[in-house]
Design a protein around this motif. Structure first.
Motif, short mmCIF file in Angstrom:
data_model
loop_
_atom_site.label_atom_id
_atom_site.label_comp_id
_atom_site.label_asym_id
_atom_site.label_seq_id
_atom_site.Cartn_x
_atom_site.Cartn_y
_atom_site.Cartn_z
N THR A 133 0.84 -1.19 0.00
CA THR A 133 0.00 0.00 0.00
C THR A 133 0.88 1.25 0.00
O THR A 133 2.09 1.17 -0.17
N ASP A 134 0.28 2.40 0.22
CA ASP A 134 1.03 3.63 0.36
C ASP A 134 1.75 3.62 1.71
O ASP A 134 1.12 3.56 2.76
N SER A 135 3.06 3.68 1.68
CA SER A 135 3.84 3.57 2.91
C SER A 135 4.06 4.90 3.61
O SER A 135 4.67 4.95 4.67
N HIS A 136 3.59 6.03 3.02
CA HIS A 136 3.73 7.36 3.61
C HIS A 136 5.19 7.66 3.95
O HIS A 136 5.53 8.00 5.09
N ALA A 137 6.06 7.51 2.98
CA ALA A 137 7.49 7.75 3.18
C ALA A 137 7.75 9.22 3.48
O ALA A 137 7.13 10.12 2.91
N ARG A 138 8.68 9.47 4.38
CA ARG A 138 9.11 10.83 4.71
C ARG A 138 10.56 10.77 5.18
O ARG A 138 11.11 9.67 5.36
N SER A 139 11.17 11.92 5.40
CA SER A 139 12.57 11.99 5.80
C SER A 139 12.68 12.34 7.27
O SER A 139 11.94 13.20 7.78
N LYS A 140 13.65 11.70 7.95
CA LYS A 140 13.96 12.05 9.33
C LYS A 140 14.93 13.22 9.34
O LYS A 140 15.45 13.62 8.29
N PRO A 141 15.19 13.79 10.50
CA PRO A 141 16.13 14.93 10.57
C PRO A 141 17.49 14.65 9.95
O PRO A 141 18.14 15.55 9.43
N ASP A 142 17.94 13.38 9.99
CA ASP A 142 19.24 13.05 9.40
C ASP A 142 19.15 12.77 7.90
O ASP A 142 20.10 12.30 7.29
N LYS A 143 17.96 13.02 7.32
CA LYS A 143 17.70 12.85 5.88
C LYS A 143 17.49 11.40 5.47
O LYS A 143 17.27 11.12 4.28
N SER A 144 17.58 10.45 6.38
CA SER A 144 17.31 9.06 6.03
C SER A 144 15.80 8.85 5.95
O SER A 144 15.02 9.53 6.62
N PRO A 145 15.35 7.89 5.12
CA PRO A 145 13.91 7.69 4.95
C PRO A 145 13.29 6.88 6.08
O PRO A 145 13.95 6.06 6.72
N VAL A 146 12.02 7.13 6.32
CA VAL A 146 11.24 6.34 7.26
C VAL A 146 9.84 6.23 6.69
O VAL A 146 9.39 7.11 5.92
N CYS A 147 9.14 5.15 7.01
CA CYS A 147 7.78 4.99 6.52
C CYS A 147 6.94 4.29 7.59
O CYS A 147 7.44 3.94 8.66
N ASP A 148 5.67 4.09 7.28
CA ASP A 148 4.76 3.48 8.25
C ASP A 148 5.25 2.10 8.71
O ASP A 148 5.08 1.73 9.88
N ALA A 149 5.87 1.35 7.79
CA ALA A 149 6.31 0.00 8.15
C ALA A 149 7.33 0.03 9.28
O ALA A 149 7.29 -0.82 10.18
N ASP A 150 8.26 0.99 9.24
CA ASP A 150 9.26 1.11 10.31
C ASP A 150 8.57 1.27 11.67
O ASP A 150 8.93 0.61 12.65
N GLU A 151 7.61 2.17 11.71
CA GLU A 151 6.98 2.51 12.99
C GLU A 151 6.04 1.42 13.48
O GLU A 151 6.02 1.10 14.68
N TYR A 152 5.28 0.80 12.58
CA TYR A 152 4.38 -0.27 13.00
C TYR A 152 5.17 -1.47 13.52
O TYR A 152 4.84 -2.05 14.56
N ALA A 153 6.21 -1.86 12.78
CA ALA A 153 7.00 -3.02 13.18
C ALA A 153 7.70 -2.78 14.51
O ALA A 153 7.76 -3.66 15.38
N GLU A 154 8.27 -1.58 14.67
CA GLU A 154 8.98 -1.29 15.91
C GLU A 154 8.04 -1.36 17.11
O GLU A 154 8.41 -1.88 18.17
N ALA A 155 6.83 -0.86 16.97
CA ALA A 155 5.88 -0.89 18.08
C ALA A 155 5.57 -2.33 18.50
O ALA A 155 5.51 -2.65 19.70
N ILE A 156 5.41 -3.21 17.53
CA ILE A 156 5.12 -4.61 17.82
C ILE A 156 6.30 -5.27 18.53
O ILE A 156 6.14 -5.99 19.54
#
Length: 296
Positions: A40-63
């Motif tokens: 699906t749409d992963s809602h990719a965005r950049s962190k302060p260090d310019k590296s990418p992050v998306c919904d998958a990173d945050e959902y998986a980390e929470a689990i």
């Protein structure tokens, strides 16, 4: 012996194989959320260090963090996305490192070369780890020994008899196979590999490179660009359990818990056969600049 009995109150006496099994099941659970986002749409965005992050990173980390808090509350956890928001608990020499989606660029490009990484650090050394590649249903794990297996996201971890023991190889006489980062190619890597008898060079994303060396599919993986401890801990644990070694620029085994460096790694080389391991053949000026970059 029950899993609870195998886990001592003292981190240094933990059963590493039992820890690896916990990590594996958490990775398999987190992978369900990761693969749901992958399609699906992963809602990719950049962190302060310019590296990418998306919904998958945050959902998986929470689990993963929820599971670790329940099953291994004795150990502090340093996780990539929580750290990006300033949460860096005091870790000392014994703690857990989590990279919920290693290879976010590969995830966003849909090439399948991304992994879920969970590693145990005891006394500054990676002692257990799991690397799971959910797009290809492949899991690598290590405690005292290293194994691989095929398993789909959300499924139970296969029993021991259905896992394949893995081990590094002696480099072939006809030439070595080198692995390099798909997204982070650099001149330093080219210069280092030019001094070795390389017969084949392949590119791959995420911690898959550590795993390929660990199971005897390649001989060396150099990395001179910036990495964080959560990027390498799980793959490093698997490679060491399979008989390999990861050396820093000084020729020493890569250490973990580098709080003063904000948990950044310097240059390192992952070797299959320790007998051929050498330190990077780069000029002092180049090494100094690389070390400075890793601290910034």
């Amino acid at each position: 012996m029950s899993l609870k009995t195998r886990l001592s109150a003292s981190p240094l006496s933990f059963d590493r194989d039992a820890i690896a099994e916990i990590f594996a099941q958490l990775a398999l659970s987190a992978a369900v959320a990761v693969m749901r986002v992958y399609d699906t749409d992963s809602h990719a965005r950049s962190k302060p260090d310019k590296s990418p992050v998306c919904d998958a990173d945050e959902y998986a980390e929470a689990i993963i963090l929820e599971g670790l808090a329940t099953q291994l509350p004795q150990l502090p956890v340093l996780a990539e996305e929580a750290a990006a928001h300033g949460h860096k608990p005091p870790c000392g020499g014994s703690f857990i490192l989590v990279d919920p989606v290693d290879g976010t660029r590969e995830f966003l490009s849909h090439n399948g070369e991304f992994t879920i990484n969970i590693g145990l650090i005891l006394g500054g050394v990676p002692c257990a780890g799991v690397v799971y590649a959910p797009a290809i249903d492949r899991l690598w794990m290590a405690g005292a020994k290293a194994y691989s297996c095929n398993v789909k996201p959300g499924m139970p971890l296969p029993p021991l008899e259905e896992r394949t023991p893995i081990h590094v190889r002696q480099p072939p006489r006809e030439g070595w196979t080198a692995l390099a980062s798909r997204s982070h190619a650099d001149a330093e890597t080219d210069a280092f590999l030019a001094g070795l008898p390389i017969n084949e060079r392949r590119c791959a994303g995420s911690s898959l490179k550590f795993c390929a060396v660990a199971e005897g599919g390649a001989d060396v993986y150099p990395r001179f660009g910036n990495t964080m401890e959560w990027d390498t801990a799980a793959g490093d644990a698997i490679l060491r359990a399979a008989g390999g070694i990861v050396l820093d620029a000084a020729g020493l085994p890569l250490r973990y818990g580098k709080a003063k460096e904000q948990f950044k790694n310097g240059p390192f080389i992952a070797w299959g056969d320790p007998a051929i391991a050498t330190t990077p053949k780069l000029s002092p000026k180049t090494l100094a600049s690389l070390s400075k970059a890793s601290r910034n």
